[in-house]
Design an enzyme around this catalytic site. Structure first.
Site, short mmCIF file in Angstrom:
data_model
loop_
_atom_site.label_atom_id
_atom_site.label_comp_id
_atom_site.label_asym_id
_atom_site.label_seq_id
_atom_site.Cartn_x
_atom_site.Cartn_y
_atom_site.Cartn_z
N GLY A 10 -2.34 -1.98 11.96
CA GLY A 10 -2.58 -0.56 11.76
C GLY A 10 -1.94 0.04 10.54
O GLY A 10 -2.16 1.22 10.24
N VAL A 11 -1.17 -0.74 9.78
CA VAL A 11 -0.53 -0.25 8.56
C VAL A 11 -1.56 -0.16 7.43
O VAL A 11 -2.37 -1.08 7.23
CB VAL A 11 0.63 -1.18 8.15
CG1 VAL A 11 1.13 -0.85 6.74
CG2 VAL A 11 1.77 -1.06 9.16
N PRO A 14 -2.70 0.00 0.02
CA PRO A 14 -3.62 0.19 -1.10
C PRO A 14 -4.26 -1.15 -1.49
O PRO A 14 -3.57 -2.16 -1.63
CB PRO A 14 -2.71 0.71 -2.21
CG PRO A 14 -1.58 1.38 -1.49
CD PRO A 14 -1.35 0.52 -0.28
N ALA A 15 -5.58 -1.15 -1.64
CA ALA A 15 -6.30 -2.39 -1.87
C ALA A 15 -5.95 -3.04 -3.19
O ALA A 15 -5.93 -4.28 -3.31
CB ALA A 15 -7.81 -2.13 -1.81
N LEU A 16 -5.67 -2.23 -4.19
CA LEU A 16 -5.37 -2.75 -5.53
C LEU A 16 -3.90 -2.56 -5.83
O LEU A 16 -3.36 -1.45 -5.66
CB LEU A 16 -6.22 -2.03 -6.58
CG LEU A 16 -6.20 -2.60 -7.99
CD1 LEU A 16 -6.90 -3.94 -8.03
CD2 LEU A 16 -6.86 -1.64 -8.96
N LEU A 18 -0.42 -3.85 -8.51
CA LEU A 18 0.02 -4.49 -9.73
C LEU A 18 0.79 -5.75 -9.39
O LEU A 18 1.76 -5.71 -8.64
CB LEU A 18 0.93 -3.56 -10.55
CG LEU A 18 1.48 -4.19 -11.84
CD1 LEU A 18 0.40 -4.24 -12.92
CD2 LEU A 18 2.71 -3.43 -12.34
N ASP A 44 3.27 -5.82 -6.17
CA ASP A 44 3.50 -7.14 -5.57
C ASP A 44 4.45 -7.93 -6.45
O ASP A 44 4.19 -8.13 -7.64
CB ASP A 44 2.18 -7.91 -5.44
CG ASP A 44 2.42 -9.36 -5.05
OD1 ASP A 44 2.65 -9.62 -3.86
OD2 ASP A 44 2.38 -10.24 -5.95
N TYR A 49 9.86 -14.87 -8.77
CA TYR A 49 9.46 -14.34 -10.07
C TYR A 49 10.66 -13.92 -10.91
O TYR A 49 10.54 -13.74 -12.13
CB TYR A 49 8.55 -13.12 -9.91
CG TYR A 49 7.24 -13.38 -9.22
CD1 TYR A 49 6.79 -14.67 -8.94
CD2 TYR A 49 6.43 -12.31 -8.83
CE1 TYR A 49 5.58 -14.88 -8.30
CE2 TYR A 49 5.22 -12.52 -8.20
CZ TYR A 49 4.80 -13.79 -7.92
OH TYR A 49 3.60 -13.99 -7.28
N LYS A 74 7.92 -11.72 -1.66
CA LYS A 74 7.74 -13.02 -1.02
C LYS A 74 9.06 -13.77 -0.94
O LYS A 74 9.88 -13.70 -1.86
CB LYS A 74 6.74 -13.88 -1.82
CG LYS A 74 5.44 -13.18 -2.14
CD LYS A 74 4.58 -14.05 -3.05
CE LYS A 74 3.43 -13.24 -3.63
NZ LYS A 74 3.88 -12.22 -4.61
N HIS A 107 6.00 -17.50 0.62
CA HIS A 107 5.35 -17.80 -0.66
C HIS A 107 4.48 -19.05 -0.64
O HIS A 107 3.47 -19.13 -1.34
CB HIS A 107 6.43 -17.93 -1.75
CG HIS A 107 5.94 -17.61 -3.12
ND1 HIS A 107 6.74 -17.00 -4.06
CD2 HIS A 107 4.76 -17.80 -3.74
CE1 HIS A 107 6.05 -16.83 -5.18
NE2 HIS A 107 4.86 -17.33 -5.00
#
Length: 295
Positions: A10-11, A14-16, A18, A44, A49, A74, A107
């Site tokens: 249910g959370v 946003p589909a897009l 960075l 993300d 990283y 991750k 990851h």
């Protein structure tokens, strides 16, 4: 304008977003700030990283309320295991400067040490139950990895982040995700930009594909925008990476046009079945040698 996807718990997400894979730390904060100023509300990153701290700095610089930004990161394999992964959450939130994550994912499946993977995921379940994360998931999991994980855990992942672009669209993994109500999220969503060291140096660049180029010419958009629109219209999340302000803005300008069914099908047909990044089924023991710093 943006688009929201509803995860299986249910959370809203946003589909897009960075992506910041391979973004140099010294460029990451500015890229994140630029993206948030453009309109992105999803970032993300990952422990591996090495730029979580800079992501947090960019978020702080933006001046936006924490609740307006969806933060995804991750856990790296060297921090797998139950207690180790709980500690990995502490490291990530300290670097990001937040006390809660919107999405925390594993990851890699690490198939040669899958007991540790399962224990790590059980730690994610604990973090979710305690309200310290809003959703949990995985990355680079193939169908059989998902099956094995689901047999040994309680909560279905909300997201599976995988390599996914027109030349490698992973239909079997996407089908498995759909069967379990898992949202598929694409890394390297436009292909040909993010080079995974040691893999794919001879690959073709999807940005130069004539089919994608023809669709782009027809709709008056760039090839990158066409591929991101292709991802979104198929109901997927995408996390394009860039530190270039113009490209960051270009990649976000994909919510005011649509591709036809024929155009989507023409891009679907480009799949070669050949991945650009590493095969998640091939053990890479050296991954476990990487130590994620405390700060």
């Amino acid at each position: 304008m943006t688009q929201e996807l509803i995860l299986n718990n249910g959370v809203g997400m946003p589909a897009l977003g960075l992506g910041v894979f391979q973004s140099p730390p010294e460029e990451t904060a500015a890229a994140v700030e630029t993206a948030l100023n453009v309109g992105y509300r999803h970032i993300d990153t990952a422990a591996a990283y090495g730029n979580e701290r800079q992501v947090g700095e960019g978020i702080k610089r933006s001046g936006l309320d924490r609740g307006d930004i969806f933060i995804e990161t991750k856990v790296w394999v060297s921090d797998y295991g139950y207690d180790e992964t709980l500690h990995a959450f502490d490291k990530a939130t300290r670097k990001l400067g937040v006390d809660r994550l919107d999405l925390l994912i594993l990851h890699q499946p690490a198939p040669d040490r899958f007991d540790r993977t399962v224990a790590a995921y059980q730690a994610l379940e604990k973090l979710l139950a305690d309200g310290r994360v809003r959703a949990i998931g995985v990355s680079n999991f193939m169908r059989h990895h998902l099956t094995d994980l689901l047999d040994r855990t309680e909560i279905v992942p909300a997201v599976n982040q995988i390599e996914l672009h027109p030349y490698f669209s992973q239909p079997d993994v996407r089908k498995a995700d759909d069967e379990h109500g898992i949202l598929t999220q694409a890394w390297s969503p436009i292909g040909g930009i993010t080079f995974y060291p040691g893999w794919g140096e001879e690959r073709r660049n999807v940005l130069q594909d004539p089919v994608v180029g023809a669709v782009a010419a027809t709709v008056g958009r760039t090839p990158a925008q066409v591929m991101l629109r292709w991802q979104l219209q198929h109901g997927r999340s995408a996390i394009p990476k860039s530190t270039n302000p113009a490209r960051i803005a270009e990649n976000f300008a994909v919510f005011d046009f649509d591709l036809t069914a024929e155009q989507l099908a023409s891009i679907d047909a480009l799949d070669t079945g050949v991945r650009n990044g590493p095969d998640p089924d091939v053990p890479r023991p050296a991954m476990f040698d990487r130590v994620i710093p405390e700060d």
